[in-house]
Design a protein around this motif. Structure first.
Motif, PDB file in Angstrom:
ATOM      1  N   GLY A  24       0.512  -1.447   0.398  1.00  0.00           N
ATOM      2  CA  GLY A  24      -0.044   0.053   0.018  1.00  0.00           C
ATOM      3  C   GLY A  24       0.616   1.037   0.215  1.00  0.00           C
ATOM      4  O   GLY A  24       0.320   2.239  -0.923  1.00  0.00           O
ATOM      5  N   GLY A  25       1.790   1.403   0.741  1.00  0.00           N
ATOM      6  CA  GLY A  25       2.914   2.483   0.633  1.00  0.00           C
ATOM      7  C   GLY A  25       3.097   2.637  -1.175  1.00  0.00           C
ATOM      8  O   GLY A  25       3.480   4.031  -1.814  1.00  0.00           O
ATOM      9  N   ALA A  26       4.219   1.016  -1.176  1.00  0.00           N
ATOM     10  CA  ALA A  26       4.328   1.593  -2.512  1.00  0.00           C
ATOM     11  C   ALA A  26       3.532   2.331  -3.841  1.00  0.00           C
ATOM     12  O   ALA A  26       3.610   2.560  -4.076  1.00  0.00           O
ATOM     13  CB  ALA A  26       4.822   0.491  -3.033  1.00  0.00           C
ATOM     14  N   PHE A  27       1.929   1.764  -3.355  1.00  0.00           N
ATOM     15  CA  PHE A  27       1.513   2.379  -4.558  1.00  0.00           C
ATOM     16  C   PHE A  27       0.930   3.270  -4.301  1.00  0.00           C
ATOM     17  O   PHE A  27       0.743   4.618  -5.708  1.00  0.00           O
ATOM     18  CB  PHE A  27       0.016   1.448  -3.848  1.00  0.00           C
ATOM     19  CG  PHE A  27      -1.725   1.387  -4.798  1.00  0.00           C
ATOM     20  CD1 PHE A  27      -0.945   0.511  -6.258  1.00  0.00           C
ATOM     21  CD2 PHE A  27      -2.596   2.089  -4.268  1.00  0.00           C
ATOM     22  CE1 PHE A  27      -2.014   1.699  -6.918  1.00  0.00           C
ATOM     23  CE2 PHE A  27      -3.213   2.092  -5.107  1.00  0.00           C
ATOM     24  CZ  PHE A  27      -3.719   1.507  -6.118  1.00  0.00           C
ATOM     25  N   GLY A  28       1.065   3.644  -2.978  1.00  0.00           N
ATOM     26  CA  GLY A  28       0.694   5.637  -2.184  1.00  0.00           C
ATOM     27  C   GLY A  28       1.387   6.241  -3.618  1.00  0.00           C
ATOM     28  O   GLY A  28       1.026   7.630  -4.393  1.00  0.00           O
TER      29      GLY A  28
END
Length: 125
Positions: A24-28
């Motif tokens: 999720g952090g990378a996707f953000g």
């Protein structure tokens, strides 16, 4: 206490959650780049060449950066919509998976009934 912690920490759900947070952090970051580098400049171009990252106004000594707020809002909606689509897809996949074992249980009941019928027919003859 250590055993209890190990049971908690190494459960599949906790590890899945940790992986989800990292992804999720990378996707953000990807969505932020999409908004800052592609979507917002295109919207600014359509609105007459407005640069949202520099769009601001001052009130006394305070600088209100409305453009950055707009970019963050677009980020939020894109991430929320993407997560919604992912959860929707995941739930559909999960429902299909749940239906398959139910079909196998029915097949087992049918087989039991057929065995009973066969045994009854054998007793008659």
């Amino acid at each position: 206490m250590w055993e209890e912690f190990k049971k908690f920490a190494f459960k599949g759900n906790v590890i899945d959650l940790a992986v989800a947070v990292v992804i999720g952090g990378a996707f953000g970051k990807i969505v932020t780049s999409l908004v800052n580098d592609i979507i917002t400049p295109l919207i600014g171009l359509l609105l007459g060449g407005i640069n949202f990252s520099k769009l601001s106004f001052t009130v006394g000594a305070a600088v209100i950066k409305i453009g950055l707020f707009i970019q963050s809002t677009i980020d939020f909606f894109l991430i929320a919509f993407s997560i919604f689509l992912f959860v929707r897809f995941f739930n559909r996949f999960k429902r299909k998976e749940e239906k398959q074992p139910a079909a196998e249980v029915k097949a087992d009941k049918k087989e039991e009934l057929l065995v009973e019928i066969r045994d009854l027919l054998k007793k008659r003859t």
